[in-house]
Motif scaffolding. Structure first.
Motif: not given
Ligand SMILES: Nc1nc2c(ncn2[C@@H]2O[C@H](COP(=O)(O)OP(=O)(O)OP(=O)(O)O)[C@@H](O)[C@H]2O)c(=O)[nH]1
Ligand SMILES: [Mg+2]
Lengths: 699, 46
Positions: A40, A42, A395, A401, A509, A513-514, A665, B21, B24-25, B34-38, B40-46
């Motif tokens: 995507e 950036k 992940c 994505m 993260a 995050g978690a 997602i 919670l 969040k849920y 739509n910018k960046a990634c997912g 704040d998904d708790g997964c650290g996305c890149h």
């Protein structure tokens, strides 16, 4: 007011666009040595002298402006939409000095859109090694552009890019190829019909199959009518265009680039021959995996035990030091135990990402993609599905994505649906603690059973993903297979900085995050475990004292009985007992049941949940691991976490779809709730059945 | 007195956790850009 210059970074995949982006903006976007990392766009800001700011956009890699997949679309949409807010004042085409010829195709196309364009030739540090030399002045003249010879790795040439951006007004917008030469009469007609439009832009819009949602459709609707040529004719003309471009590029490079093969010392070919070999390739990959899992186990056990016992002491200390009361209990039993359940896994997560990022950075991951591609073909998927499946080990979310570069919708859907089977880092905490409890410690050939089990779980995950892809493929009848070129990047010594950054970033993260979710869930669980309705809870003390009046229990034993009576009749105890019948056949008690249910928020929650439930009402200082080991099966006696229930749990976590974020997602990417719901139901049912069978067989 | 403070603190923490919670849920997730990634998904996305 300071003026802002829009700059777009465009280029073939894996040429270092994101590295240039990071160098210009000082940000730290993910860089990886295989194509398709950025899917995507950036954005970032680069400060230039005199208060001028450049707004830099990093885009997904694309081979040409003839888009075939969604992520390539992003680029074309941006370039064709002149009124868009991100329409570049200047385009920077990033190319890789080793693949200049292929890279220049895209460059000439962008140039023909008459956008001021700077050519960045990156990875110049590889020139000597490859025996490449360039005549920059000649190239600038022929390509009618300004060139910056850059090495982001050596931090060279970045200043020059900045200067070129400032002076972007001086760049020539003369095209490289006169589009009319593609087909004189056709383009003449086109020119007559749309006198005010740029010919090459029209041509691109006409020949794209894709729909440009955001591009100014009105202007082109008329063009649709103009489609005087059939699809096949257009395709033919497109090929002609590509050939013409390559003729031009070859002509230009003939003088502009010399490659002295003798001075190129190419280790790469030899290495590739072994690493992608039909037999050796897989053996070596298996060996690397084994070493990786063994190392994760060996290196992390010491810090893990240290963290575990520190949290146990901390919780004990809080209880003793702070005044008695609800908040102290919450801190000691809910918050600290819950946090302990996450912090304990920092070492392994860090090591896992250390290895993954070294594999990615060194270029080995692309060889793995190639190896996997060979397997995937057997199962009816193209190699384009491999990258998502492999990045799913970190992940599922970025992995899903990453499916955006799969052109065929069905194939993309299948990949999205099976990706959550690959073992993501959130499963690692659950696997590690259960394996530590139920798999014996012995070693075979220097490899511990525990590490082997872990590896087996990863293989099971990947195998299930591939297997279910095969089944889905049969059901959906996949016809078009995506065309896949495995790009083999060069081997590189992993850059220490990139590796460290990735590890830090991912670990952070994971923790934050978690961590937030786990913390919140722990607090709620603490409440539910510490309070309860009705007599059985509120009068626990008198009930138990009465019941055991004749038995002469010590004060301590009595206290324990009271606490356990309370827990059984707390809100969570009641809920747990309600679901117990469903999970009893799998060998779990109600506490594990609660942990499984809360894991549907995110799998990592499992350990924190158990830690919280076990510590409510307990006075001893005890580590999470010891508490789990000490649990007794309420029906059969003996340890609750034994081989049968342990394996059953491991398999349940391997297959169940327990991740809200992934479901969200999938909904976003497929645009409907149908698919995530299928995933949730089918995967979890399957998990239940497998876990049930495993327990019943092993018990 | 002490009990009151302890209880207030504990229950407000529980309340905050529930709120977090729920946001969040349970509540409909507001549309993210739509910018960046997912996000704040708790997964650290890149
Ligand atoms: N030797 C060398 N390697 C580089 C240089 N710049 C980037 N790389 C490496 O090239 C690889 C790709 O870099 P990225 O910045 O992720 O490339 P990208 O063009 O953004 O890739 P996609 O987003 O996948 O299209 C990484 O492994 C970088 O470390 C350079 O100047 N010299
Ligand atoms: Mg990139």
């Amino acid at each position: 007011m300071s003026k802002q210059i829009n700059v777009a970074l465009i280029g073939n995949p894996n040429t270092g666009k994101t590295s240039v982006f990071n160098a210009l903006t000082g940000l730290n976007q993910k860089v990886g040595n295989y194509p398709g990392i950025t899917v995507e766009k950036k954005e970032g800001i680069c400060k230039l002298p005199r208060g001028v700011k450049a707004h830099i956009i990093d885009l997904p890699g694309t081979y040409s402006l003839n888009a075939s997949s969604l992520d390539e679309n992003v680029v074309i949409e941006l370039l064709l939409n002149k009124n868009g807010k991100d329409y570049p004042d200047v385009a920077i085409v990033v190319s890789d000095v080793e693949n200049l010829k292929r890279n220049l195709l895209l460059f000439t196309q962008i140039k023909d859109l008459e956008i001021p364009t700077i050519l960045v030739i990156n990875m110049s540090d590889r020139m000597a090694y490859k025996g490449i030399s360039l005549d920059i002045a000649h190239l600038e003249r022929e390509l009618k552009t300004k060139i910056a010879l850059v090495s982001t790795r050596k931090n060279k040439g970045i200043e020059q890019i900045r200067e070129l951006i400032i002076k972007h007004k001086e760049l020539s917008v003369e095209p490289c190829l006169n589009s009319s030469t593609i087909d004189e009469s056709y383009f003449d007609n086109l020119k007559k019909a749309f006198p005010n439009q740029l010919l090459y832009k029209l041509w691109l819009v006409i020949t794209q199959d894709v729909n440009f949602g955001k591009t100014d459709r009105k202007n082109y609707e008329a063009v649709e009518d103009f489609k005087t040529k059939s699809k096949t004719d257009l395709k033919r003309l497109q090929q002609k265009e590509t050939i013409k471009r390559y003729q031009f590029i070859n002509e230009t490079l003939k003088k502009g680039q010399t490659i002295d093969l003798k001075s190129a010392k190419d280790l790469r070919i030899k290495l590739d021959r072994i690493l992608t070999h039909k037999v050796w390739g897989y053996l070596i990959f298996g060996l690397i995996l084994l070493l990786m899992f063994q190392a994760i186990y060996d290196w992390s056990s010491v810090p893990m035990d240290f963290i575990d016992s520190s949290f146990a002491s901390l919780s004990e200390w809080v209880k003793e030091t702070l005044p008695e009361g609800a908040f102290t209990n919450l801190l000691a039993e809910g918050i600290i135990s819950g946090l302990g359940g996450i912090v304990i896994f920092i070492p392994q997560i860090a090591f896992l990402f250390l290895f993954i990022s070294i594999l990615e950075e060194s270029g080995y991951m692309s060889r793995v993609v190639f190896l996997m591609d060979r397997i995937m073909r057997r199962f009816g998927l193209s190699g384009k599905s491999v990258v998502p499946l492999i990045s799913g080990t970190a992940c599922a979310i970025p992995a899903i994505m990453a499916t955006r570069n799969i052109e065929s919708w069905k194939e993309r859907l299948i990949t999205i649906l099976v990706t959550p089977f690959t073992t993501c880092s959130a499963r690692l905490p659950v696997y590690l603690i259960i394996i530590a409890l139920v798999i014996p410690e012995g070693r075979i050939l220097g490899l511990s059973y525990q590490a082997l089990t872990l590896m087996l779980l990863y293989l099971i995950g990947f195998g299930t993903a591939v297997g279910s892809a095969w089944i889905l493929n049969k059901i959906m009848g996949l016809k078009s297979k995506s065309f896949f070129v495995v790009e083999m990047p060069n081997y590189k010594l992993p850059l220490f900085k990139n590796v460290v950054l990735t590890v830090l970033e991912k670990t952070k993260a994971f923790v934050f995050g978690a961590g937030k979710i786990i913390l919140a869930i722990s607090i709620v669980l603490w409440f539910l475990a510490s309070y309860g309705p009705g007599d059985n809870f509120n009068n626990a003390e008198s009930i138990i004292t009465e019941k055991y009046a004749s038995e002469n229990l010590t004060k301590e034993e009595l206290h324990q009985k009271i606490e356990s009576q309370k827990l059984e009749h707390s809100y969570i105890g009641i809920a747990g007992h309600a679901i117990e019948p469903a999970i009893r056949p799998l060998g779990y008690d109600w506490k594990i049941g609660i942990a499984i249910v809360s894991s549907f928020a995110a799998r990592e929650v499992f350990v924190g949940t158990l830690a919280t439930i076990y510590s409510v009402g307990s006075d001893e200082e005890e580590t999470i691991k010891n508490r789990m080991a000490g649990e007794v099966n309420p029906i059969l006696g003996g340890p609750l976490f034994n081989f049968a229930s342990g394996i059953s749990l491991l398999l349940f976590y391997a297959f169940a779809m327990q991740c809200m974020s992934t479901l969200a997602i999938v909904k976003r990417e497929t645009n409907s709730w149908k698919w995530p719901i299928y995933q949730l139901v089918i995967m979890s049912t399957f998990a239940y059945i497998v876990a049930l069978v495993a327990y019943q067989v092993l018990i | 007195m002490n009990t009151i403070i302890q209880n207030t603190l504990a229950f407000s923490a529980v309340g905050l956790a529930v709120l977090f919670l729920a946001k969040k849920y349970v509540l409909p997730t507001k549309k993210k850009s739509n910018k960046a990634c997912g996000g704040d998904d708790g997964c650290g996305c890149h």
